[in-house]
Design a protein around this motif. Sequence first.
Motif, PDB file in Angstrom:
ATOM      1  N   THR A  16       0.791  -1.230   0.000  1.00  0.00           N
ATOM      2  CA  THR A  16       0.000   0.000   0.000  1.00  0.00           C
ATOM      3  C   THR A  16       0.827   1.287   0.000  1.00  0.00           C
ATOM      4  O   THR A  16       0.336   2.319  -0.471  1.00  0.00           O
ATOM      5  CB  THR A  16      -0.944   0.047   1.215  1.00  0.00           C
ATOM      6  OG1 THR A  16      -0.172  -0.088   2.408  1.00  0.00           O
ATOM      7  CG2 THR A  16      -1.968  -1.074   1.142  1.00  0.00           C
ATOM      8  N   LEU A  17       2.037   1.251   0.511  1.00  0.00           N
ATOM      9  CA  LEU A  17       2.830   2.476   0.607  1.00  0.00           C
ATOM     10  C   LEU A  17       3.664   2.705  -0.645  1.00  0.00           C
ATOM     11  O   LEU A  17       4.142   1.764  -1.278  1.00  0.00           O
ATOM     12  CB  LEU A  17       3.777   2.420   1.815  1.00  0.00           C
ATOM     13  CG  LEU A  17       3.133   2.442   3.196  1.00  0.00           C
ATOM     14  CD1 LEU A  17       4.205   2.283   4.274  1.00  0.00           C
ATOM     15  CD2 LEU A  17       2.366   3.728   3.420  1.00  0.00           C
ATOM     16  N   THR A  18       3.858   3.964  -0.948  1.00  0.00           N
ATOM     17  CA  THR A  18       4.788   4.343  -2.014  1.00  0.00           C
ATOM     18  C   THR A  18       6.204   4.200  -1.452  1.00  0.00           C
ATOM     19  O   THR A  18       6.392   4.154  -0.221  1.00  0.00           O
ATOM     20  CB  THR A  18       4.570   5.806  -2.437  1.00  0.00           C
ATOM     21  OG1 THR A  18       4.876   6.652  -1.310  1.00  0.00           O
ATOM     22  CG2 THR A  18       3.152   6.048  -2.913  1.00  0.00           C
ATOM     23  N   PRO A  19       7.208   4.165  -2.315  1.00  0.00           N
ATOM     24  CA  PRO A  19       8.579   4.114  -1.792  1.00  0.00           C
ATOM     25  C   PRO A  19       8.888   5.279  -0.843  1.00  0.00           C
ATOM     26  O   PRO A  19       9.531   5.095   0.190  1.00  0.00           O
ATOM     27  CB  PRO A  19       9.442   4.180  -3.064  1.00  0.00           C
ATOM     28  CG  PRO A  19       8.581   3.542  -4.114  1.00  0.00           C
ATOM     29  CD  PRO A  19       7.182   3.987  -3.767  1.00  0.00           C
ATOM     30  N   GLU A  20       8.375   6.465  -1.179  1.00  0.00           N
ATOM     31  CA  GLU A  20       8.597   7.622  -0.294  1.00  0.00           C
ATOM     32  C   GLU A  20       7.914   7.415   1.053  1.00  0.00           C
ATOM     33  O   GLU A  20       8.460   7.767   2.100  1.00  0.00           O
ATOM     34  CB  GLU A  20       8.074   8.908  -0.944  1.00  0.00           C
ATOM     35  CG  GLU A  20       8.802   9.336  -2.192  1.00  0.00           C
ATOM     36  CD  GLU A  20       8.343   8.583  -3.454  1.00  0.00           C
ATOM     37  OE1 GLU A  20       7.259   7.954  -3.433  1.00  0.00           O
ATOM     38  OE2 GLU A  20       9.074   8.618  -4.443  1.00  0.00           O
ATOM     39  N   GLY A  21       6.705   6.853   1.025  1.00  0.00           N
ATOM     40  CA  GLY A  21       5.982   6.567   2.265  1.00  0.00           C
ATOM     41  C   GLY A  21       6.705   5.543   3.121  1.00  0.00           C
ATOM     42  O   GLY A  21       6.731   5.645   4.347  1.00  0.00           O
ATOM     43  N   MET A  22       7.298   4.529   2.470  1.00  0.00           N
ATOM     44  CA  MET A  22       8.057   3.510   3.204  1.00  0.00           C
ATOM     45  C   MET A  22       9.268   4.126   3.894  1.00  0.00           C
ATOM     46  O   MET A  22       9.551   3.829   5.056  1.00  0.00           O
ATOM     47  CB  MET A  22       8.510   2.401   2.251  1.00  0.00           C
ATOM     48  CG  MET A  22       7.408   1.528   1.729  1.00  0.00           C
ATOM     49  SD  MET A  22       8.121   0.289   0.617  1.00  0.00           S
ATOM     50  CE  MET A  22       6.661  -0.210  -0.269  1.00  0.00           C
ATOM     51  N   ILE A  23       9.970   4.998   3.171  1.00  0.00           N
ATOM     52  CA  ILE A  23      11.149   5.659   3.752  1.00  0.00           C
ATOM     53  C   ILE A  23      10.733   6.545   4.919  1.00  0.00           C
ATOM     54  O   ILE A  23      11.354   6.536   5.990  1.00  0.00           O
ATOM     55  CB  ILE A  23      11.914   6.456   2.674  1.00  0.00           C
ATOM     56  CG1 ILE A  23      12.524   5.484   1.655  1.00  0.00           C
ATOM     57  CG2 ILE A  23      12.973   7.357   3.298  1.00  0.00           C
ATOM     58  CD1 ILE A  23      13.061   6.147   0.401  1.00  0.00           C
ATOM     59  N   TRP A  24       9.659   7.295   4.737  1.00  0.00           N
ATOM     60  CA  TRP A  24       9.178   8.169   5.822  1.00  0.00           C
ATOM     61  C   TRP A  24       8.793   7.350   7.045  1.00  0.00           C
ATOM     62  O   TRP A  24       9.194   7.663   8.163  1.00  0.00           O
ATOM     63  CB  TRP A  24       7.977   8.989   5.341  1.00  0.00           C
ATOM     64  CG  TRP A  24       7.422   9.878   6.404  1.00  0.00           C
ATOM     65  CD1 TRP A  24       7.836  11.136   6.716  1.00  0.00           C
ATOM     66  CD2 TRP A  24       6.372   9.567   7.334  1.00  0.00           C
ATOM     67  NE1 TRP A  24       7.112  11.633   7.774  1.00  0.00           N
ATOM     68  CE2 TRP A  24       6.201  10.679   8.172  1.00  0.00           C
ATOM     69  CE3 TRP A  24       5.577   8.461   7.525  1.00  0.00           C
ATOM     70  CZ2 TRP A  24       5.268  10.711   9.192  1.00  0.00           C
ATOM     71  CZ3 TRP A  24       4.628   8.490   8.552  1.00  0.00           C
ATOM     72  CH2 TRP A  24       4.484   9.605   9.365  1.00  0.00           C
ATOM     73  N   LEU A  25       8.011   6.286   6.830  1.00  0.00           N
ATOM     74  CA  LEU A  25       7.569   5.457   7.950  1.00  0.00           C
ATOM     75  C   LEU A  25       8.761   4.802   8.641  1.00  0.00           C
ATOM     76  O   LEU A  25       8.831   4.763   9.872  1.00  0.00           O
ATOM     77  CB  LEU A  25       6.583   4.390   7.474  1.00  0.00           C
ATOM     78  CG  LEU A  25       6.027   3.464   8.547  1.00  0.00           C
ATOM     79  CD1 LEU A  25       5.284   4.257   9.618  1.00  0.00           C
ATOM     80  CD2 LEU A  25       5.129   2.414   7.926  1.00  0.00           C
ATOM     81  N   GLY A  26       9.716   4.326   7.845  1.00  0.00           N
ATOM     82  CA  GLY A  26      10.913   3.715   8.437  1.00  0.00           C
ATOM     83  C   GLY A  26      11.681   4.693   9.303  1.00  0.00           C
ATOM     84  O   GLY A  26      12.141   4.351  10.397  1.00  0.00           O
ATOM     85  N   THR A  27      11.800   5.919   8.838  1.00  0.00           N
ATOM     86  CA  THR A  27      12.497   6.953   9.607  1.00  0.00           C
ATOM     87  C   THR A  27      11.765   7.249  10.905  1.00  0.00           C
ATOM     88  O   THR A  27      12.386   7.352  11.974  1.00  0.00           O
ATOM     89  CB  THR A  27      12.624   8.250   8.770  1.00  0.00           C
ATOM     90  OG1 THR A  27      13.325   7.947   7.568  1.00  0.00           O
ATOM     91  CG2 THR A  27      13.364   9.328   9.535  1.00  0.00           C
TER      92      THR A  27
END
Length: 95
Positions: A16-27
Amino acid sequence: MSTATLTGLLNFLYGTLTPEGMIWLGTQLTEYGKKKEEALKPYTKEELIARAEKGREEIACGHYVTIDELLRDMDNDYAKDNVAFAAEDLQLETV
């Protein structure tokens, strides 16, 4: 939380997440995890002794409350946060 549950959540996020969303959530998760880890750091013996001494000094200066004062304040806080209803104020809905 079980590994199976976390794996399911991870797979859902992958889908469901975009690559940018994954990076943000990971951070966000990494930063939050570091803060929680720091908060759980055990005290050293020296830190514990210093905290105990500071507590003794506070008590000697009169900066304390009695158990009666503490319980009264807790009761007052509880009463402010909870609204009691009389039984007649409650109405049951029937289908």
